[in-house]
Motif scaffolding. Structure first.
Motif, PDB file in Angstrom:
ATOM      1  N   LEU A   1       0.833  -1.203   0.000  1.00 42.10           N
ATOM      2  CA  LEU A   1       0.000   0.000   0.000  1.00 42.10           C
ATOM      3  C   LEU A   1       0.863   1.246   0.000  1.00 42.10           C
ATOM      4  O   LEU A   1       2.011   1.246   0.459  1.00 42.10           O
ATOM      5  N   SER A   2       0.295   2.340  -0.478  1.00 39.89           N
ATOM      6  CA  SER A   2       1.008   3.612  -0.468  1.00 39.89           C
ATOM      7  C   SER A   2       1.132   4.130   0.956  1.00 39.89           C
ATOM      8  O   SER A   2       0.407   3.702   1.863  1.00 39.89           O
ATOM      9  N   VAL A   3       2.037   5.099   1.156  1.00 39.23           N
ATOM     10  CA  VAL A   3       2.260   5.648   2.493  1.00 39.23           C
ATOM     11  C   VAL A   3       0.995   6.342   3.007  1.00 39.23           C
ATOM     12  O   VAL A   3       0.605   6.162   4.168  1.00 39.23           O
ATOM     13  N   SER A   4       0.343   7.107   2.154  1.00 36.22           N
ATOM     14  CA  SER A   4      -0.857   7.863   2.599  1.00 36.22           C
ATOM     15  C   SER A   4      -2.004   6.914   2.942  1.00 36.22           C
ATOM     16  O   SER A   4      -2.696   7.105   3.958  1.00 36.22           O
ATOM     17  N   LEU A   5      -2.194   5.875   2.129  1.00 39.32           N
ATOM     18  CA  LEU A   5      -3.272   4.922   2.411  1.00 39.32           C
ATOM     19  C   LEU A   5      -2.953   4.115   3.670  1.00 39.32           C
ATOM     20  O   LEU A   5      -3.832   3.859   4.510  1.00 39.32           O
ATOM     21  N   THR A   6      -1.689   3.741   3.831  1.00 37.97           N
ATOM     22  CA  THR A   6      -1.280   3.009   5.038  1.00 37.97           C
ATOM     23  C   THR A   6      -1.524   3.851   6.280  1.00 37.97           C
ATOM     24  O   THR A   6      -2.022   3.351   7.303  1.00 37.97           O
ATOM     25  N   ALA A   7      -1.193   5.127   6.197  1.00 36.01           N
ATOM     26  CA  ALA A   7      -1.402   6.025   7.342  1.00 36.01           C
ATOM     27  C   ALA A   7      -2.858   6.029   7.770  1.00 36.01           C
ATOM     28  O   ALA A   7      -3.174   5.932   8.972  1.00 36.01           O
ATOM     29  N   ARG A   8      -3.752   6.127   6.784  1.00 38.27           N
ATOM     30  CA  ARG A   8      -5.189   6.152   7.118  1.00 38.27           C
ATOM     31  C   ARG A   8      -5.631   4.823   7.720  1.00 38.27           C
ATOM     32  O   ARG A   8      -6.446   4.789   8.640  1.00 38.27           O
ATOM     33  N   LYS A   9      -5.092   3.720   7.214  1.00 37.17           N
ATOM     34  CA  LYS A   9      -5.527   2.401   7.679  1.00 37.17           C
ATOM     35  C   LYS A   9      -5.034   2.060   9.087  1.00 37.17           C
ATOM     36  O   LYS A   9      -5.528   1.123   9.707  1.00 37.17           O
ATOM     37  N   VAL A  10      -4.051   2.809   9.572  1.00 40.54           N
ATOM     38  CA  VAL A  10      -3.586   2.568  10.943  1.00 40.54           C
ATOM     39  C   VAL A  10      -3.907   3.750  11.855  1.00 40.54           C
ATOM     40  O   VAL A  10      -3.302   3.905  12.923  1.00 40.54           O
ATOM     41  N   GLY A  11      -4.852   4.584  11.432  1.00 40.30           N
ATOM     42  CA  GLY A  11      -5.393   5.595  12.337  1.00 40.30           C
ATOM     43  C   GLY A  11      -4.714   6.946  12.330  1.00 40.30           C
ATOM     44  O   GLY A  11      -4.986   7.774  13.211  1.00 40.30           O
ATOM     45  N   PHE A  12      -3.841   7.216  11.361  1.00 40.01           N
ATOM     46  CA  PHE A  12      -3.210   8.537  11.263  1.00 40.01           C
ATOM     47  C   PHE A  12      -3.947   9.370  10.216  1.00 40.01           C
ATOM     48  O   PHE A  12      -4.026   8.978   9.051  1.00 40.01           O
ATOM     49  N   ALA A  13      -4.439  10.527  10.623  1.00 39.51           N
ATOM     50  CA  ALA A  13      -5.128  11.398   9.670  1.00 39.51           C
ATOM     51  C   ALA A  13      -4.135  12.158   8.795  1.00 39.51           C
ATOM     52  O   ALA A  13      -4.458  12.550   7.670  1.00 39.51           O
ATOM     53  N   ASP A  14      -2.917  12.366   9.292  1.00 43.66           N
ATOM     54  CA  ASP A  14      -1.893  13.150   8.591  1.00 43.66           C
ATOM     55  C   ASP A  14      -0.750  12.218   8.191  1.00 43.66           C
ATOM     56  O   ASP A  14      -0.042  11.666   9.033  1.00 43.66           O
ATOM     57  N   ALA A  15      -0.540  12.071   6.884  1.00 44.08           N
ATOM     58  CA  ALA A  15       0.496  11.164   6.385  1.00 44.08           C
ATOM     59  C   ALA A  15       1.893  11.654   6.765  1.00 44.08           C
ATOM     60  O   ALA A  15       2.806  10.852   7.013  1.00 44.08           O
ATOM     61  N   ASN A  16       2.094  12.983   6.810  1.00 42.62           N
ATOM     62  CA  ASN A  16       3.407  13.521   7.177  1.00 42.62           C
ATOM     63  C   ASN A  16       3.733  13.187   8.638  1.00 42.62           C
ATOM     64  O   ASN A  16       4.863  12.813   8.966  1.00 42.62           O
ATOM     65  N   TYR A  17       2.742  13.330   9.508  1.00 44.49           N
ATOM     66  CA  TYR A  17       2.964  13.007  10.918  1.00 44.49           C
ATOM     67  C   TYR A  17       3.242  11.502  11.063  1.00 44.49           C
ATOM     68  O   TYR A  17       4.116  11.097  11.832  1.00 44.49           O
ATOM     69  N   PHE A  18       2.518  10.703  10.299  1.00 41.56           N
ATOM     70  CA  PHE A  18       2.759   9.253  10.309  1.00 41.56           C
ATOM     71  C   PHE A  18       4.198   8.951   9.918  1.00 41.56           C
ATOM     72  O   PHE A  18       4.873   8.126  10.552  1.00 41.56           O
ATOM     73  N   SER A  19       4.689   9.631   8.889  1.00 35.37           N
ATOM     74  CA  SER A  19       6.060   9.390   8.422  1.00 35.37           C
ATOM     75  C   SER A  19       7.076   9.749   9.485  1.00 35.37           C
ATOM     76  O   SER A  19       8.080   9.042   9.676  1.00 35.37           O
ATOM     77  N   ARG A  20       6.842  10.867  10.225  1.00 38.95           N
ATOM     78  CA  ARG A  20       7.779  11.273  11.272  1.00 38.95           C
ATOM     79  C   ARG A  20       7.798  10.242  12.412  1.00 38.95           C
ATOM     80  O   ARG A  20       8.864   9.875  12.914  1.00 38.95           O
ATOM     81  N   VAL A  21       6.619   9.758  12.806  1.00 37.97           N
ATOM     82  CA  VAL A  21       6.545   8.762  13.873  1.00 37.97           C
ATOM     83  C   VAL A  21       7.210   7.463  13.428  1.00 37.97           C
ATOM     84  O   VAL A  21       7.976   6.836  14.182  1.00 37.97           O
ATOM     85  N   PHE A  22       6.959   7.053  12.191  1.00 38.55           N
ATOM     86  CA  PHE A  22       7.543   5.825  11.649  1.00 38.55           C
ATOM     87  C   PHE A  22       9.063   5.925  11.648  1.00 38.55           C
ATOM     88  O   PHE A  22       9.771   5.004  12.075  1.00 38.55           O
ATOM     89  N   CYS A  23       9.544   7.061  11.207  1.00 40.38           N
ATOM     90  CA  CYS A  23      10.986   7.249  11.114  1.00 40.38           C
ATOM     91  C   CYS A  23      11.632   7.257  12.502  1.00 40.38           C
ATOM     92  O   CYS A  23      12.718   6.700  12.701  1.00 40.38           O
ATOM     93  N   ARG A  24      10.944   7.849  13.482  1.00 39.91           N
ATOM     94  CA  ARG A  24      11.474   7.903  14.848  1.00 39.91           C
ATOM     95  C   ARG A  24      11.606   6.496  15.440  1.00 39.91           C
ATOM     96  O   ARG A  24      12.583   6.194  16.134  1.00 39.91           O
TER      97      ARG A  24
END
Length: 528
Positions: free
Chosen positions: A491-514
């Motif tokens: 799945l794409s990053v934006s779709l994955t973010a939505r499917k795991v409860g993140f409304a903001d894909a950028n915030y999801f990416s920062r948390v993932f990277c951390r």
């Protein structure tokens, strides 16, 4: 085999129906025939056929009138009207009345057979329903005593959460009393290893004709008697209660030769309060065993008067002990027991009976604390019963300290196990909820609504049991699910973010990277 009857003012018509039924080998037996309505009503009442072929137009009472009278007394009977073309309006009225069908004269054999088979299906279905209903009623009758006993235990131990549902059970089991009290009978039988069965049977026989009287064993040597009343205005007096208790005592002694002590609790008008009467009866019977020995009866009001005559000791240590028990804190019990023992020793001036009475009172307090903490009721009854019996056997004041340390530690350990089991259930329930709802915006308030705990307490409990905060756990589970979606499902990053409860894909990416050390897009590219 089913039974049928033919009603027609023409004898040839009656015979024709019977001949067709025989030639078609239908499983019906003709049990009667009638030439007019009045005769049909009389014979139907006598034979109670499953099926009636009823001509509509007959002299005197017509078929509609006759069918109406028959169905009033035998509603399970199926009526099939026989009619000519110009009588169709009558047939329609018959169907509205509840007839199974109507046939046009002259009756065709194939149509008659088809109608009979439909009636057979209907009758068979009715019989199956009746059989199933009878089986269900029999099962209910057989299980009723067990359900009733379970409900009595729930009332005694206070094990209910939904009052409306509990009232429905009360109504089904004939527990619709206006008020009730509990007596606890302690059986004295050192030479009989199984006295409860004998005493229970004796008491049940004695109370057989008394409504709202329920008897159950509680522990190895005790019986609880729940005595309900349906009188709103008349209150039981202390004399009434004691008279009943003495009668029970006498019955047990005469039938079994066993001695007993009986404790009596207060009368309560709400079934939800009956556990209080049970606790009071337990306290009363404990004191009766200690003070008066065999064949004594004590009401809780008399216990209060007795305890008021014993010198007081500092209640601070008692309160501290109750708090330790409620927390399941076994480590602090020893020091607290030492303080309490010294306080009791000083206040009772070396009087063993007074000291035992205070210990019984303390045990009652701790058992109430444990019960309020939802400790296992049966295990608590067992522990309480054993400790009371051990206390009654003590002959030296110095032995009380060991009894207190052992007994109070047992009660505390039971509460500790209760909290551990409860905590495990809460954590598992939360984890299951998270897994099923990772795609949603889960908040701490949502979780607390699921487990019915306040946020502060839940947060402390979750951190204590898992080693991390709930938010940390939730974030980790979201990222673990995201890794699966990115790598295995592509799945794409934006779709994955939505499917795991993140409304903001950028915030999801920062948390993932951390947490993972690389951005989710790079993690996805590394998938095999």
């Amino acid at each position: 085999m089913y039974s049928f009857m033919v009603v027609d003012d023409e004898q040839l018509e009656r015979k024709a129906i019977q001949v067709i039924m025989e030639r078609r080998s239908l499983p019906f037996k003709c049990v009667a025939e009638a030439g007019h309505g009045a005769e049909a009503v009389s014979k139907a009442a006598e034979q109670k056929p499953d099926l009636i072929f009823m001509d509509i137009q007959m002299p005197g009472m017509n078929g509609l009138e006759a069918a109406k009278k028959i169905l009033e007394t035998n509603p399970k009977c199926r009526v099939v009207f026989l009619t000519a073309y110009d009588q169709f309006e009558y047939a329609r009225k018959g169907l509205q009345m509840g007839a199974a069908d109507y046939l046009l004269k002259p009756v065709r054999p194939d149509i008659l057979e088809e109608t009979c088979r439909k009636v057979m299906e209907s009758l068979e279905y009715e019989r199956r329903k009746m059989t199933e209903h009878e089986q269900l009623q029999q099962e209910l009758r057989q299980s009723r005593p067990m359900i009733q006993t379970a409900l009595v235990y729930d009332l005694l131990y206070g094990n209910f959460y939904n009052k409306e549902g509990f009232r429905d059970k009360n109504e089904y089991l004939n527990f619709e009393f206006k008020s009730a009290l509990v007596m606890v009978i302690s059986i004295k039988s050192p030479n009989n290893p199984r006295p409860i069965q004998q005493a229970c049977k004796s008491i049940k026989d004695f109370l057989a004709d008394i409504p709202f009287a329920f008897v159950v064993p509680v522990g190895m040597d005790r019986i609880a008697f729940l005595w309900g009343h349906n009188m709103e205005q008349v209150e039981l007096t202390l004399q009434d209660m004691k008279e009943m208790a003495y009668n029970l005592q006498q019955q047990v002694a005469q039938e079994t030769g066993l001695d007993s002590c009986i404790g009596i609790g207060w009368v309560y008008h709400d079934f939800a309060d009956l556990y209080k009467s049970y606790r009071e009866a337990c306290s009363a019977v404990n004191l009766a065993n200690l003070l008066q020995g065999k064949n004594s009866v004590l009401h809780i009001s008399e216990c209060v008067r007795y305890y008021n005559n014993i010198p007081e000791y500092s209640l601070g240590a008692e309160k501290k002990l109750a708090e330790l028990v409620l927390q399941g804190n076994c480590e602090g019990i020893g020091e607290c027991v030492q303080e309490l023992y010294q306080a009791i020793f000083r206040s009772c001036s070396g009087n063993l009976i007074w000291a035992k009475a205070r210990c019984l009172q303390l045990l009652g307090v701790l058992c109430r604390v444990a019960a309020d903490a939802r400790a296992d009721a049966e295990e608590l009854v067992r522990i309480n019963s054993n400790l009371v019996n051990e206390l009654l056997e003590l002959n030296q004041l110095e032995e009380l300290k060991g009894w207190m340390q052992k007994g109070f530690a047992e009660v505390t350990m039971l509460v500790k196990k209760t909290w551990e089991l409860s905590s495990n259930r809460v954590i598992k329930q939360v984890q299951d909820y998270v897994e099923q709802n990772l795609h949603k915006n889960i908040t701490l308030e949502d979780i607390c609504g699921v487990v019915y705990l306040n946020p502060q307490y839940f947060s402390r409990l979750f951190k204590k049991e898992t080693g991390i905060t709930f938010i940390e756990y939730l974030t980790r589970r979201r990222i673990e699910r995201a890794k699966i979606l990115l790598k295995e499902e592509g799945l794409s990053v934006s779709l994955t973010a939505r499917k795991v409860g993140f409304a903001d894909a950028n915030y999801f990416s920062r948390v993932f990277c951390r947490l993972e050390g690389i951005p989710p897009s790079e993690y996805a590219r590394k998938r095999p």
